[in-house]
Scaffold this motif. Structure first.
Motif, mmCIF file in Angstrom:
data_model
loop_
_atom_site.group_PDB
_atom_site.id
_atom_site.type_symbol
_atom_site.label_atom_id
_atom_site.label_comp_id
_atom_site.label_asym_id
_atom_site.label_seq_id
_atom_site.Cartn_x
_atom_site.Cartn_y
_atom_site.Cartn_z
ATOM 1 N N LEU A 181 1.324 12.269 -3.420
ATOM 2 C CA LEU A 181 1.933 11.672 -4.619
ATOM 3 C C LEU A 181 1.535 10.208 -4.785
ATOM 4 C CD1 LEU A 181 5.534 13.142 -4.296
ATOM 5 C CD2 LEU A 181 3.705 13.933 -5.796
ATOM 6 N N GLY A 182 1.547 9.454 -3.692
ATOM 7 C CA GLY A 182 1.294 8.015 -3.753
ATOM 8 C C GLY A 182 -0.170 7.651 -3.683
ATOM 9 N N LYS A 183 -0.786 7.877 -2.525
ATOM 10 C CA LYS A 183 -2.178 7.496 -2.311
ATOM 11 C C LYS A 183 -3.127 8.261 -3.216
ATOM 12 C CE LYS A 183 -3.242 5.698 2.249
ATOM 13 N NZ LYS A 183 -3.623 6.007 3.610
ATOM 14 N N ASP A 184 -2.893 9.561 -3.347
ATOM 15 C CA ASP A 184 -3.808 10.403 -4.112
ATOM 16 C C ASP A 184 -3.486 10.423 -5.605
ATOM 17 O OD1 ASP A 184 -4.841 10.914 -1.612
ATOM 18 O OD2 ASP A 184 -3.976 12.915 -1.442
ATOM 19 N N ALA A 237 6.723 1.857 8.339
ATOM 20 C CA ALA A 237 5.345 1.403 8.138
ATOM 21 C C ALA A 237 4.454 2.584 7.759
ATOM 22 C CB ALA A 237 4.814 0.718 9.394
ATOM 23 N N TYR A 238 4.649 3.708 8.431
ATOM 24 C CA TYR A 238 3.865 4.905 8.135
ATOM 25 C C TYR A 238 4.234 5.459 6.756
ATOM 26 C CZ TYR A 238 1.204 9.131 9.332
ATOM 27 O OH TYR A 238 0.294 10.144 9.361
ATOM 28 N N LEU A 239 5.507 5.360 6.382
ATOM 29 C CA LEU A 239 5.953 5.790 5.058
ATOM 30 C C LEU A 239 5.281 4.948 3.975
ATOM 31 C CD1 LEU A 239 7.776 7.553 3.280
ATOM 32 C CD2 LEU A 239 9.618 5.899 3.667
ATOM 33 N N SER A 268 -0.099 -1.495 0.622
ATOM 34 C CA SER A 268 -1.114 -2.180 1.412
ATOM 35 C C SER A 268 -0.774 -2.162 2.894
ATOM 36 C CB SER A 268 -1.299 -3.613 0.916
ATOM 37 O OG SER A 268 -0.066 -4.284 0.899
ATOM 38 N N LEU A 269 -1.821 -2.217 3.712
ATOM 39 C CA LEU A 269 -1.687 -2.153 5.162
ATOM 40 C C LEU A 269 -0.796 -3.288 5.668
ATOM 41 C CD1 LEU A 269 -2.874 -0.172 7.179
ATOM 42 C CD2 LEU A 269 -4.643 -1.838 7.675
#
Length: 126
Positions: free
Chosen positions: A24-27, A84-86, A93-94
């Motif tokens: 949903l987010g990254k893609d 952090a993983y979420l 951003s990292l």
């Protein structure tokens, strides 16, 4: 267990949640609200389709009200271990962390993953 955690989420289900958030987010196959304040607003308005909260939030009281709102508005919610993983799965951003995300929209390609994860809520919260 922190005050905001209503039930335990097994690791295999957490992996499915991360995969759903990533799609949903990254893609870009959906729309997310990120952070405790945005998630609270989305839940109170009844706009969220699902809420995902991190277990390692400190203090836990930051999210203690969200499960109550979700139950009242009949919004499924689930937990993952690490904020952090979420955040990374959500496309932030990292080095960023997020206590919670709200799933606002899901496109057709991600619908199956979403339904599978939201189905776990009924089993886990019973």
């Amino acid at each position: 267990m922190s005050v905001h955690i209503a039930f335990e989420t097994p690791n295999d289900i957490q992996e499915q949640v991360y995969e759903m958030v990533k799609s949903l987010g990254k893609d870009g196959r959906g729309r997310l609200k990120k952070g405790a304040n945005e998630v609270t607003k989305a839940a109170e308005r009844g706009n969220a389709k699902m809420v995902v909260m991190a277990e390692n939030v400190n203090p836990g009281e930051l999210l203690a009200h969200i499960p109550m709102i979700c139950r009242e508005k009949e919004i499924p919610f689930i937990y993952v271990e690490d904020q952090a993983y979420l955040a990374e799965a959500a496309g932030m951003s990292l080095g960023t962390r997020t206590a919670a995300i709200a799933v606002m929209e899901v496109d057709n390609e991600a619908e199956d993953k979403f339904k599978e994860v939201s189905g776990h809520y009924d089993t886990l919260s019973a």
